[in-house]
Design a protein around this motif. Structure first.
Motif, short mmCIF file in Angstrom:
data_model
loop_
_atom_site.label_atom_id
_atom_site.label_comp_id
_atom_site.label_asym_id
_atom_site.label_seq_id
_atom_site.Cartn_x
_atom_site.Cartn_y
_atom_site.Cartn_z
N TYR A 93 37.26 31.36 41.19
CA TYR A 93 36.75 30.13 40.60
C TYR A 93 37.86 29.40 39.89
N THR A 94 37.67 28.11 39.70
CA THR A 94 38.54 27.27 38.88
C THR A 94 37.65 26.41 38.00
N LEU A 95 37.90 26.42 36.70
CA LEU A 95 37.13 25.59 35.77
C LEU A 95 38.02 24.46 35.29
N ALA A 96 37.54 23.24 35.47
CA ALA A 96 38.25 22.05 34.99
C ALA A 96 37.42 21.42 33.88
N GLY A 104 41.35 29.74 35.86
CA GLY A 104 40.72 30.34 37.03
C GLY A 104 40.89 31.85 37.07
N TYR A 105 40.15 32.45 37.98
CA TYR A 105 40.20 33.90 38.18
C TYR A 105 39.87 34.17 39.63
N GLU A 106 40.39 35.27 40.18
CA GLU A 106 40.07 35.60 41.56
C GLU A 106 40.01 37.10 41.78
N GLU A 116 43.84 37.21 35.07
CA GLU A 116 44.18 37.60 33.70
C GLU A 116 42.92 37.58 32.84
N ASP A 117 42.80 38.60 31.98
CA ASP A 117 41.62 38.71 31.12
C ASP A 117 41.44 37.48 30.24
N THR A 142 36.28 41.90 35.18
CA THR A 142 37.74 42.04 35.23
C THR A 142 38.18 43.50 35.32
N ARG A 143 37.23 44.42 35.36
CA ARG A 143 37.55 45.85 35.42
C ARG A 143 37.31 46.38 36.84
N PRO A 144 38.03 47.41 37.25
CA PRO A 144 37.82 48.00 38.58
C PRO A 144 36.39 48.49 38.76
N ASP A 145 35.86 48.27 39.97
CA ASP A 145 34.51 48.71 40.30
C ASP A 145 34.44 48.88 41.81
#
Length: 274
Positions: A93-96, A104-106, A116-117, A142-145
């Motif tokens: 996602y990207t938040l503007a 953003g996060y992927e 990044e957290d 953001t954690r492994p699953d």
């Protein structure tokens, strides 16, 4: 065995979610000069489904195209815009939000987080989410699953946003191919088609919305001229920077700024003469 590579283009998809009603989103969406489908997405939210696939024919991948669109919409509407995108390898996602730097996060296709957290904390703050109740499920993303792939991560993100009023129509969600998204969007109640019909209609739609709202008294006069001048002043250097970087997405954002500034000045002069 066939030597031809498999066609993965149908698995690429994208959505734009604006934290605003369609009446507010529509004028800014017209300035993107892209064909899109606009529909309500719960209380205070709208969803835009692109009808085209510029990421298949241009030099920029889907995430960069969506970042440019989200930035332009956020600047044009004055409301936060969340771009969701996915392809065969990753999702994100990207938040503007206005002129602030996008966040953003992927995740990789198997759900491995690669962001990044701090991005999640900034995401929550800009959307006004609860720093405790909402941050707990966001931090879990953001954690492994090993049991959560990229689509599950994106659905978890949207689940948090339901507490802000977001409700995506069934079938409009992460992981769906672009063709499927368009089919679902076309049958939604309250659907609006966004098509570029020229500057005159774009200007009329822009000011019809503004004049009918609480900002109506401010669309002309000294404050309106100052705002328009500021938009032009911000748009010019951004356009130069986008040209140097050959970034189509940021060029769109610069174009929206320049268009709104120039049109604001022209409208103010027209109203004075009329």
């Amino acid at each position: 065995m066939s030597s031809e590579a498999p066609d993965h283009t149908t698995s690429v998809g994208a959505l734009l979610l604006s934290q605003a009603e369609p009446d507010i989103v529509e004028p800014a969406a017209h300035l993107l000069r892209e064909r899109m489908l606009l529909a309500p997405a719960g209380g205070g939210w709208s969803v835009l489904v692109p009808e085209g696939k510029p990421w298949l024919h241009g030099e920029e991948p889907v995430d960069r195209v969506l970042t440019g669109w989200a930035t332009a919409l956020a600047v044009g509407s004055g409301r936060p815009v969340l771009a969701l995108w996915w392809d065969t390898d990753r999702s994100g996602y990207t938040l503007a939000a206005g002129f602030r730097r996008t966040v953003g996060y992927e995740w990789l296709a198997n759900g491995t987080p690669v962001g990044e957290d701090e991005a999640m904390r900034t995401f929550a703050a800009r959307l006004g989410l609860d720093p405790v109740l909402d941050m707990q499920p966001l931090e879990a993303l953001t954690r492994p699953d090993t049991e959560a792939d990229a689509r599950a991560r994106m659905l978890g993100l949207l689940a948090v946003l339901t507490r802000t009023g977001l409700t995506l129509p069934p079938g409009l969600g992460p992981g769906e191919p672009a063709d499927r998204l368009r089919e679902v969007a076309r049958v939604q109640r309250g659907l609006r088609r966004i098509e570029w019909s020229g500057w005159r209609d774009a200007v009329r739609a822009e000011f019809d919305v503004v004049e009918s709202g609480p900002l109506g008294p401010w669309v002309r006069g000294p404050k309106a001229r100052a705002l328009a001048a500021a938009q032009v002043a911000a748009g010019l250097p951004l356009a130069v920077w986008a040209a140097r970087r050959r970034s189509g997405g940021w060029a769109v954002a610069a174009g929206v700024l320049l268009a709104q500034g120039v049109l604001g000045l022209a409208y103010d002069r027209m109203r004075e003469r009329g």
